[in-house]
Scaffold this motif. Sequence first.
Motif, mmCIF file in Angstrom:
data_model
loop_
_atom_site.group_PDB
_atom_site.id
_atom_site.type_symbol
_atom_site.label_atom_id
_atom_site.label_comp_id
_atom_site.label_asym_id
_atom_site.label_seq_id
_atom_site.Cartn_x
_atom_site.Cartn_y
_atom_site.Cartn_z
ATOM 1 N N GLN A 399 40.238 30.811 44.313
ATOM 2 C CA GLN A 399 41.536 30.472 43.735
ATOM 3 C C GLN A 399 42.433 29.824 44.793
ATOM 4 O O GLN A 399 42.412 30.199 45.960
ATOM 5 C CB GLN A 399 42.221 31.731 43.199
ATOM 6 C CG GLN A 399 41.388 32.514 42.202
ATOM 7 C CD GLN A 399 41.947 33.901 41.946
ATOM 8 O OE1 GLN A 399 43.046 34.240 42.383
ATOM 9 N NE2 GLN A 399 41.173 34.717 41.234
ATOM 10 N N TYR A 437 35.297 41.663 44.096
ATOM 11 C CA TYR A 437 35.585 40.244 44.338
ATOM 12 C C TYR A 437 34.359 39.494 44.858
ATOM 13 O O TYR A 437 34.213 38.291 44.626
ATOM 14 C CB TYR A 437 36.754 40.119 45.314
ATOM 15 C CG TYR A 437 37.986 40.840 44.805
ATOM 16 C CD1 TYR A 437 38.655 40.373 43.681
ATOM 17 C CD2 TYR A 437 38.450 42.005 45.419
ATOM 18 C CE1 TYR A 437 39.767 41.041 43.189
ATOM 19 C CE2 TYR A 437 39.557 42.668 44.942
ATOM 20 C CZ TYR A 437 40.214 42.193 43.828
ATOM 21 O OH TYR A 437 41.298 42.856 43.344
ATOM 22 N N SER A 440 34.960 36.062 46.466
ATOM 23 C CA SER A 440 35.841 35.087 45.817
ATOM 24 C C SER A 440 37.263 35.231 46.353
ATOM 25 O O SER A 440 37.841 36.328 46.332
ATOM 26 C CB SER A 440 35.843 35.287 44.299
ATOM 27 O OG SER A 440 34.557 35.028 43.762
ATOM 28 N N GLN A 442 41.163 35.239 46.597
ATOM 29 C CA GLN A 442 42.155 35.627 45.603
ATOM 30 C C GLN A 442 43.549 35.101 45.993
ATOM 31 O O GLN A 442 44.129 35.526 46.990
ATOM 32 C CB GLN A 442 42.204 37.149 45.464
ATOM 33 C CG GLN A 442 40.864 37.787 45.134
ATOM 34 C CD GLN A 442 40.361 37.384 43.766
ATOM 35 O OE1 GLN A 442 41.003 37.643 42.746
ATOM 36 N NE2 GLN A 442 39.197 36.739 43.727
ATOM 37 N N ARG A 444 46.855 33.605 43.459
ATOM 38 C CA ARG A 444 47.195 33.131 42.121
ATOM 39 C C ARG A 444 48.640 33.463 41.749
ATOM 40 O O ARG A 444 49.382 34.063 42.506
ATOM 41 C CB ARG A 444 46.245 33.726 41.085
ATOM 42 C CG ARG A 444 46.197 35.242 41.019
ATOM 43 C CD ARG A 444 45.156 35.658 39.990
ATOM 44 N NE ARG A 444 45.004 37.098 39.867
ATOM 45 C CZ ARG A 444 44.160 37.830 40.588
ATOM 46 N NH1 ARG A 444 43.415 37.247 41.519
ATOM 47 N NH2 ARG A 444 44.066 39.133 40.395
ATOM 48 N N SER A 464 48.138 37.889 46.462
ATOM 49 C CA SER A 464 46.860 37.783 47.153
ATOM 50 C C SER A 464 46.473 39.172 47.650
ATOM 51 O O SER A 464 47.287 40.105 47.617
ATOM 52 C CB SER A 464 46.965 36.802 48.328
ATOM 53 O OG SER A 464 45.687 36.553 48.888
ATOM 54 N N MET A 491 46.316 44.242 46.134
ATOM 55 C CA MET A 491 47.066 42.995 46.099
ATOM 56 C C MET A 491 48.523 43.262 46.430
ATOM 57 O O MET A 491 49.042 44.365 46.244
ATOM 58 C CB MET A 491 46.965 42.330 44.724
ATOM 59 C CG MET A 491 45.665 41.582 44.517
ATOM 60 S SD MET A 491 45.736 40.566 43.048
ATOM 61 C CE MET A 491 44.295 39.545 43.327
ATOM 62 N N GLU A 527 50.044 41.282 39.627
ATOM 63 C CA GLU A 527 50.006 39.908 39.146
ATOM 64 C C GLU A 527 51.357 39.495 38.585
ATOM 65 O O GLU A 527 52.233 40.316 38.334
ATOM 66 C CB GLU A 527 48.929 39.757 38.059
ATOM 67 C CG GLU A 527 47.514 40.021 38.547
ATOM 68 C CD GLU A 527 46.498 39.967 37.432
ATOM 69 O OE1 GLU A 527 45.657 39.066 37.455
ATOM 70 O OE2 GLU A 527 46.561 40.825 36.532
#
Length: 735
Positions: A399, A437, A440, A442, A444, A464, A491, A527
């Motif tokens: 991302q 994860y 991957s 992170q 976003r 993140s 996060m 998020e």
Amino acid sequence: MRRPSLLLLLTFLLLPQAATAIQLHWADGSTDITTSSNTQALLVVQADSVEMTLPNSWRLQWTADSLGVQFSAFDPNGACLVDTAKVDSIIPPQTPADSAANLMTATFCSSGAQSAASAYYLVDVPGGGHGKLKVVALNRADTTQVIESNEVTFNGGIGGDYAPVVLGASSIHQSLQLSVSVVGADLNGASSLNVTAQDGSWSLPLLITARGDSAMTGVASVAALLPACEASVGSSGGSISAAPLEADQTPDVIKGLGGCSAQYWETILSPPPYLHGYTIQPKDFSFTFGFVDSTTHRYGLYLFYIRHNYWYDEFYDQYGNHHLPQPDLNEQNIGHVKVLNFDPWQSSATDTAAISTVNRTNKFDALHVWAPTIVHPAGPTFHMFYTGVRADQSGRQNQSIGVAISTSLDSWAQQDSVQLSVADIPWALKNPRWYPYNGSKQLRDPFVMEDPTHAGQWLMYFVSLDSLSMTFTVKTDTTTGLPDTTANMRMAVGLAKSTDLRHWTALPKPFGGTEKPTSMSGAAVVESPHVFRHNNRWWMPYTVDQDQVFFETGSDPTDTTASKWTSPIWLRGVAQNRPEPLHYWHATEHLGSGAYEYLAAFNDNASSIDIMGILATDSAAIDSFALGCPANPPAGVGNGDTPLDVRLVVTRASLGASEIRLRMELPTRMPVRLSVYDIAGRRRAMLVDRDLPHGITTVKWDERGDSGERLASGVYFVRLTCAKGARVSKLVMLH
């Protein structure tokens, strides 16, 4: 008397016709002088016998085969003691546009009490050079006409064209279409027409739709309101000339709810294809204001959102129908709709893709696009920051944050450059190789806003994985008896800053409290952060573990220190009466409009976006609030026959008909003035000056002015003024 030669701001709408009202000659009365050596000569600008006086401003054009042509000021003390106006000072370029146009301003001075009939320039003429000069201006009696002098030369003159000159500019921006017209001289030689910032920070090219030697018009699709700026023309030779444009008037915007909540339903989106059992949910969204179409003066909301697809696996239903599995279509475009009021959401709204993963192979957003946030810096351009997901050769879905730009809010240009990546964030976990994860990256859910603490700076909030809070838990596997290590990754919300919306610098640490355990659980996933001001505090809501919305409040939105913010607060827990829909809310957004503000969120129970007004509470606590609808929905949103906005419509049976009808629509009873102005800005008729009821009122006008005379053919403006602002319509009268 001082008489600057800068252009006045002049409004025009008819194609101007050239007229001669200025005479130009050298001091000896000739129109050509011959000199073999550098000479200082007097150039005389003189009104003809009809005009008697010179216009308040004009432009002197010249073209020559030598750069030696210069203009000098007379002695200021001597210049002001005579009746004839003389140049007493030369002002160099004052703006970037002036510099690009090589524009210098000559100010004139004389002892006369009236407008001067003649004026003198002191010109350095290069010996052996050749050139020609003329004067152009707008006619004071009719600013749609260009006054052009005769031509004077030195050493026989020279061929070639004069550079295009803009003497005045006007714009019409009552819809998505911006129309800009300029009046001037030698515009046939112009190759471009632009709208440009006064400080040169932005420029918007226009599509030229009409062009003559003294008039030019261009259009563009512009959803934003434009500040005071300039209309500029350019030539193939590189010359530029510009005139100022007034700022757009701010139209009324959506200010209230017609009901206690509004919902944007998934049912207005495109239905799934036959036998395809998926639905589209409008998740993670953003609002912005703008003109909504190209034909009417309507200013409303654009809603941008993730189009999240759900589908069934392959199966046979009870009727024996075979349902095929759907390909991975999740979040491959960000859709948008345009709406004029909250209640109800227009069922006829068209859902279209603003940006998508189509033709984005090998780009940062080739796989998925998420979480739009829209910002509008000064000028015509909107920026949409969003999360892009790309799969690498190992299958890891990385991302990063990118941007798309638009002037129309309909068509967007996705930029290939990444605005922010995990590598740019000092505290972010660069390689989260542990479950879930599996490597991957992170990063976003950007949210961008202007920095309230530093003018000219922008803030980007994002989420993140926090390498600073990462821990490991070691347990013994009961089956193998071997140690089993689990990585505890959390996060956090981070912050980056920029001065140009292109280059971002992340702060060294995240907001320390956002990864703390909450009262509901140890938050592993945070998020959809955003920030807004309420109750004299900065609020930062975010969604925890894809389940509930929490928020923190602080006094400085740029201070990431945990102690400067409250501990996470459960949104539903402090909302008055604990509305049940809040239990299903995710990814909130704030929308403010004057004294009214709203909180919106995706409701995963109703598959909708809910919008509720933020109301005063019974509690004095800073961090408490109530959601619902205003007790008295303000003007701007209504139901039934009540107008949603102030409108002015001009109609007549046919062009040239002697009776004109003017229809006004008002959302409530209020004092109204309806007047007619000519192109020079003079009021010619007052048609209404009294209270009018809500609804529709029609006024008939016989085209006569306040003194009873019938107004001459030409362009006029009808202006409606009331407590909610003003509306202006152009009116062309032909007899």
